[in-house]
Design a protein around this motif. Structure first.
Motif, PDB file in Angstrom:
ATOM      1  N   UNK A 129      27.913 -44.711 -10.706  1.00  0.00           N
ATOM      2  CA  UNK A 129      28.950 -45.245  -9.831  1.00  0.00           C
ATOM      3  C   UNK A 129      28.455 -45.266  -8.385  1.00  0.00           C
ATOM      4  N   UNK A 130      27.773 -44.196  -7.968  1.00  0.00           N
ATOM      5  CA  UNK A 130      27.182 -44.163  -6.623  1.00  0.00           C
ATOM      6  C   UNK A 130      26.188 -45.305  -6.456  1.00  0.00           C
ATOM      7  N   UNK A 131      25.378 -45.481  -7.472  1.00  0.00           N
ATOM      8  CA  UNK A 131      24.370 -46.534  -7.433  1.00  0.00           C
ATOM      9  C   UNK A 131      25.036 -47.898  -7.245  1.00  0.00           C
ATOM     10  N   UNK A 132      26.156 -48.092  -7.925  1.00  0.00           N
ATOM     11  CA  UNK A 132      26.873 -49.357  -7.774  1.00  0.00           C
ATOM     12  C   UNK A 132      27.337 -49.532  -6.335  1.00  0.00           C
ATOM     13  N   UNK A 133      27.761 -48.428  -5.718  1.00  0.00           N
ATOM     14  CA  UNK A 133      28.221 -48.520  -4.325  1.00  0.00           C
ATOM     15  C   UNK A 133      27.066 -48.791  -3.367  1.00  0.00           C
ATOM     16  N   UNK A 134      25.850 -48.467  -3.775  1.00  0.00           N
ATOM     17  CA  UNK A 134      24.697 -48.871  -2.965  1.00  0.00           C
ATOM     18  C   UNK A 134      24.348 -50.329  -3.250  1.00  0.00           C
ATOM     19  N   UNK A 135      24.226 -50.639  -4.533  1.00  0.00           N
ATOM     20  CA  UNK A 135      23.583 -51.893  -4.907  1.00  0.00           C
ATOM     21  C   UNK A 135      24.500 -53.103  -4.687  1.00  0.00           C
ATOM     22  N   UNK A 136      25.799 -52.924  -4.797  1.00  0.00           N
ATOM     23  CA  UNK A 136      26.671 -54.083  -4.569  1.00  0.00           C
ATOM     24  C   UNK A 136      26.647 -54.520  -3.098  1.00  0.00           C
ATOM     25  N   UNK A 137      26.942 -53.631  -2.147  1.00  0.00           N
ATOM     26  CA  UNK A 137      26.871 -54.150  -0.770  1.00  0.00           C
ATOM     27  C   UNK A 137      25.454 -54.214  -0.184  1.00  0.00           C
ATOM     28  N   UNK A 138      24.546 -53.357  -0.616  1.00  0.00           N
ATOM     29  CA  UNK A 138      23.266 -53.242   0.086  1.00  0.00           C
ATOM     30  C   UNK A 138      22.037 -53.597  -0.755  1.00  0.00           C
ATOM     31  N   UNK A 139      22.260 -54.057  -1.990  1.00  0.00           N
ATOM     32  CA  UNK A 139      21.142 -54.263  -2.908  1.00  0.00           C
ATOM     33  C   UNK A 139      20.063 -55.189  -2.380  1.00  0.00           C
TER      34      UNK A 139
ATOM     35  N   UNK B  15      27.994 -52.325 -11.364  1.00  0.00           N
ATOM     36  CA  UNK B  15      29.326 -51.821 -11.015  1.00  0.00           C
ATOM     37  C   UNK B  15      30.159 -51.616 -12.273  1.00  0.00           C
ATOM     38  N   UNK B  16      30.099 -52.612 -13.150  1.00  0.00           N
ATOM     39  CA  UNK B  16      30.844 -52.530 -14.403  1.00  0.00           C
ATOM     40  C   UNK B  16      30.432 -51.289 -15.202  1.00  0.00           C
ATOM     41  N   UNK B  17      29.116 -51.150 -15.343  1.00  0.00           N
ATOM     42  CA  UNK B  17      28.586 -50.022 -16.102  1.00  0.00           C
ATOM     43  C   UNK B  17      28.937 -48.697 -15.413  1.00  0.00           C
ATOM     44  N   UNK B  18      28.728 -48.651 -14.095  1.00  0.00           N
ATOM     45  CA  UNK B  18      28.920 -47.408 -13.352  1.00  0.00           C
ATOM     46  C   UNK B  18      30.352 -46.921 -13.415  1.00  0.00           C
TER      47      UNK B  18
ATOM     48  N   UNK C  41      31.072 -42.005  -3.023  1.00  0.00           N
ATOM     49  CA  UNK C  41      30.756 -42.758  -1.807  1.00  0.00           C
ATOM     50  C   UNK C  41      29.564 -42.128  -1.091  1.00  0.00           C
ATOM     51  N   UNK C  42      29.607 -40.785  -0.970  1.00  0.00           N
ATOM     52  CA  UNK C  42      28.494 -40.078  -0.324  1.00  0.00           C
ATOM     53  C   UNK C  42      27.184 -40.348  -1.032  1.00  0.00           C
ATOM     54  N   UNK C  43      27.224 -40.318  -2.370  1.00  0.00           N
ATOM     55  CA  UNK C  43      26.009 -40.579  -3.146  1.00  0.00           C
ATOM     56  C   UNK C  43      25.476 -41.977  -2.886  1.00  0.00           C
ATOM     57  N   UNK C  44      26.399 -42.950  -2.811  1.00  0.00           N
ATOM     58  CA  UNK C  44      25.987 -44.323  -2.513  1.00  0.00           C
ATOM     59  C   UNK C  44      25.303 -44.400  -1.154  1.00  0.00           C
TER      60      UNK C  44
END
Lengths: 338, 269, 268
Positions: free
Chosen positions: B73-83, B124-127, B155-158
């Motif tokens: 889920x953190x990864x999704x929060x990184x990769x969706x806006x900042x990928x 995001x779906x997976x996370x 969020x912090x992890x992202x």
């Protein structure tokens, strides 16, 4: 007041040193040695508002590096440059609003989108109001004849079309200064003529300051009143085009077309040397009837020379030709080497 | 000309990126699957491993899967806006970054909007799917406070991951290529963030808290939620504050990025 | 062009591939560091998972640890991220120039890929050396098994390169290939047995994996080396590799024939 200033501008690049000796690639993995090259080595010049300046020099002379410092892409190693009162590398975003930039080698448009979409995005980024935007796109579309390919993705445009698109993209936000880095490279004669005409017109009617780098001396002769020549990172010449010719190629050509059936003799005319017709650079209408004399105007006046020549030849037509800029420039570079 | 808000610029650039990407229609589904395959295989691996061995470092599948789901889920929060940051390296190397510097828009914003994160929708779906499923199964008594903490932690992890990637973007201005470094970071996080990180020994664990701050992405906050802070060789209050690390890592990464930007050399003429 | 010329051109492509790896020294060094850390952590994970436990499914801790270490090294040589420049060349239209070269396109790409693989060999060697220092490696049960595992490694590399080429060819249809390549890369990482050996997979999964070409890439050579697959069974696995080489060559040829008709040069 000068709109562009460069004072003792220096840019150094460093990269891993190329090693010699045994196993250079393997040792290169662990070496920290670096080679430093000075691409721009203390450049000074000023450009006044409304000038159209040609910035010339051989490949690797430091032209693009200078332009990149003036546009805020590169940060100078030392020295100062100012564009419209701003230091481009410090005040990058504000400077970006004042200038328009075209790099002939690389497009600034959205590669996958139709040309029109790129313009729309730019108008949003530069916050143009709709009426100004429509007016300018309309104007450029007419001037540069874009309508046929406005809805074509940039990746499918021909080079000439793409360049025109890039030029419009650089000028949408009405910049007061335009930097054009080799804008005509690779273009055919028609496309080139259209582009240079547009640049000249922009400079003339809007008073836009233009700095143009190019290898094409025809562009320069057509466009620039003033040129700056740079080599190995330093300025060699800065001034009028005509004065450059006087200084580095102090002679002119007298081209004689002999009357038909007249005998072509080898003749010795004082203060002039006969040269190959190709030296003039333009194609002569009757090459087999032509005689080209090179002379130095400081040694002999033109009427005097014509008088002398008419004593030797039966002349049908005659003309005076100035040396081409290409020859002047190559003369200039050669002078450096020797 | 009035200054624009970065949000407006973001929307404009992101919309252009989306339109550009929609030119290649087939790509949507395959890239979506690409993101799922990347993270999904790791989940599959953990499933197979724990299905066979039961426990790893004293943690069972439900706990491990929860940690890994938090990370996804953190990864999704990184990769969706900042990928799109992953393209920076190439843009710097082939000179496309020139164009970023020629526009009156924040460079970081332009990098982030270089590409629309279509593929990341799979992540995001997976996370968030995994977080819902494994959060439900995890041995946690969910209270609103704990859910709030979980959100902060994700969020912090992202932000930690974004900070690390931003740091690499800064590095790309001085290094020829940061490709394998980024892949290394990415695959290390993917491969090892599911494990209870303390099992690798104290020295390695401290390295994961400092040098390469992967522990903050999911493991440390997860120990708080799973009531296993006693496993962690850190004071409990410090472990509890771990979601804050995201802000710190991101600020550090961004500062480094802006410090390195003037060293861009703009290749080619 | 004579065969000798062809071979020379092919070797040129290979050399260029190797150099393209060696020139990015930063990448190479971080690649080595990354692999070392990965090997060390993989060894740690498997030791912790076993922690004093006896053989699981007939596999003892030593073998499982050695498998994890060797497979990680092999995978980092066989399946690098930027295996082929083909997708990029198709996208920017360079492919048109490539097609005018005297050496066939497939051979050009194949040579370049082989070069990349050779350039990455030192990486694998470093990873193995670290595993050896940590006492994670074991010797093969005998000379014959050692030799056969070497043959199987070459066979695995061939299958990997062929599969890679086929996936890259997809670019001719979609222009962008990062999606399919991601699926391929991570799918194959799992299915080739480099993340987890086939021994530990549940029956249904193992049954399907055995029908795919991926297990031939990593699982086959490593399990032969470790003596987990011996004698006739080992020979059969190498035979399966051979079948995959033939099948994927045929498939590649078919895909390539169709692709050739589709060469679209961008912007021209």
């Amino acid at each position: 007041m000068a709109v562009i200033e460069a004072a003792d501008l220096v840019k150094e690049f460093s990269r891993p040193a190329v090693l010699e000796g045994r196993l250079p690639r393997l040792r290169g993995l662990f070496s920290t040695k670096r080679d430093i090259t000075r691409a721009v080595n203390g450049v000074n010049f000023e450009v006044e508002p409304g000038e159209l300046v040609g910035y010339l020099g051989p490949n690797g002379a430091g032209k693009s590096t200078t332009i990149k410092m003036l546009t805020g892409i590169l940060t100078p190693t030392s020295g100062v440059c100012r564009v419209a009162g701003l230091e481009p590398s410090r005040d990058r975003a504000r400077n970006a609003r004042n200038i328009g930039v075209v790099f002939g080698q690389r497009t600034q448009l959205w590669y996958d989108l139709p040309l029109r979409d790129s313009f729309e995005v730019l108008s949003d980024l530069y916050n143009l109001d709709r009426t100004t935007y429509r007016k300018r796109v309309g104007l450029f579309t007419e001037l540069l004849d874009l309508s046929a390919f406005l809805d074509t993705p940039v990746r499918s445009l021909s080079l000439g079309q793409r360049m025109r698109g890039d030029l419009v993209a650089a000028m949408l936000h009405e910049p007061s200064i335009l930097f054009l880095d080799e804008p005509t490279v690779g273009l055919d004669v028609v496309a080139k003529a259209r582009l240079t005409e547009f640049i000249a017109e922009t400079n003339r009617s809007d008073g836009t300051t233009v700095v143009l780098t190019t290898h094409d001396m025809e562009d320069v002769e057509r466009l620039c009143q003033r040129i700056i020549v740079i080599d190995s990172g330093t300025v060699l010449y800065d001034g009028d085009l005509s004065r450059l010719k006087e200084r580095f190629m102090p002679y002119r050509f007298l081209v004689l077309t002999l009357a038909e059936r007249s005998i072509r003799r080898v003749a010795d005319i004082p203060s002039a040397t006969e040269v190959e017709p190709s030296a003039v650079g333009t194609v002569l209408p009757y090459p087999d009837r032509s005689v080209v004399l090179r002379f130095d105007p400081r040694e002999v006046t033109t009427p005097e020379l014509i008088a002398r020549a008419s004593q030797v030849y039966q002349v049908d037509e005659l003309s005076i030709v100035d040396p081409r800029l290409t020859d002047v420039i190559s003369q200039l570079y050669d002078g450096l080497l020797t | 000309m009035a200054e624009q808000t970065w949000l407006r610029q973001y929307v404009v650039l992101e919309r252009a990126a989306l339109r550009a990407q929609l030119q290649y229609r087939v790509n949507f589904w395959t890239t979506l699957m690409g993101g799922v395959a990347y993270q999904g295989t790791q989940l599959l691996f953990l499933g197979v491993l724990l299905g066979k061995f039961g426990l790893i470092g004293g943690w069972g599948f439900s706990a491990v899967a929860f940690v890994f789901a938090m990370r996804l889920a953190s990864h999704a929060l990184y990769v969706v806006p900042f990928g799109a940051l992953r393209l920076t390296d190439e843009m710097v190397r082939d000179g496309e970054f020139d164009r970023v510097l020629l526009r009156p828009v924040n460079p970081f914003l332009q990098l982030v909007t270089r590409m629309f994160p279509l593929m990341s929708l799979g992540d995001a779906l997976l996370g968030f799917g995994a977080l819902a499923v494994f959060g439900w199964q995890a041995p946690v008594d969910w209270t609103p406070a704990k859910i709030g903490y979980l959100i902060l932690a994700v969020v912090g992890g992202g932000l930690v991951e974004t900070g690390i990637q931003t740091f690499f973007c800064g590095l790309s201005f001085v290094a020829t290529s940061t490709f394998s470094l980024r892949i290394f970071a990415d695959s290390s996080i993917t491969q090892f963030s599911g494990y209870p990180l303390t099992m690798f020994g104290r020295a390695t664990f401290y390295a994961f808290c400092t040098l390469f701050p992967m522990a903050f992405i999911s493991f440390l906050p997860a120990t708080v939620l799973l009531d296993r802070t006693s496993d962690v060789p850190l004071p409990t209050w410090l472990t509890t504050l771990s979601p804050l690390a995201g802000v710190i890592v991101f600020v550090l990464g961004y500062t480094f990025f802006t410090k390195m930007m003037p060293r861009y050399t703009s290749p080619g003429s | 062009m004579s065969t000798a010329d062809q071979v020379r051109a092919f070797r040129g492509m290979t050399r260029a591939g190797t150099r393209s790896v060696l020139i990015y020294r930063g990448d190479l060094i971080t690649g080595a560091v990354a692999l070392v850390i990965q090997v060390v952590l993989a060894i740690a994970v498997w030791r912790i998972v076993y922690s004093g436990r006896g053989p699981v499914d007939g596999v003892d801790a030593r073998t499982a640890v050695a498998y994890a270490a060797i497979a990680a090294c092999l995978q980092s040589v066989l399946l690098p991220w930027q295996f082929s420049t083909l997708p990029m060349r198709i996208r920017n239209g360079q492919i048109a120039t490539d097609l005018t070269r005297p050496l066939g396109l497939i051979w050009q790409v194949f040579g370049q890929n082989l070069g990349v693989l050779l350039g990455r060999l030192p990486l694998g060697a470093i990873g193995l050396a670290v595993a050896a220092v940590l006492g994670a490696l074991t010797l093969p049960p005998g000379w014959a098994a050692g030799l056969l595992s070497l043959v199987a490694t070459v066979g695995g590399a061939l299958v990997a390169m062929l599969c890679n080429l086929i996936v890259s060819m997809v670019t001719f249809w979609t222009f962008e290939v990062s999606g399919p390549l991601m699926v391929y890369r991570f799918g194959s990482a799992f299915l080739s047995g480099s993340l987890i050996p086939l021994w530990f997979m549940p029956g249904w999964l193992r049954g399907s994996v055995e029908w795919l070409p991926f297990q031939a890439q990593v699982y086959t050579p490593v399990s032969i080396y470790l003596g987990q697959t011996r004698g006739g069974q080992a020979l059969a696995l190498v035979g399966v590799q051979l079948v995959w080489v033939v099948l994927s060559t045929v498939l590649l040829e078919l895909v390539w024939r169709r692709a050739r008709y589709r060469v679209v040069v961008q912007g021209g």
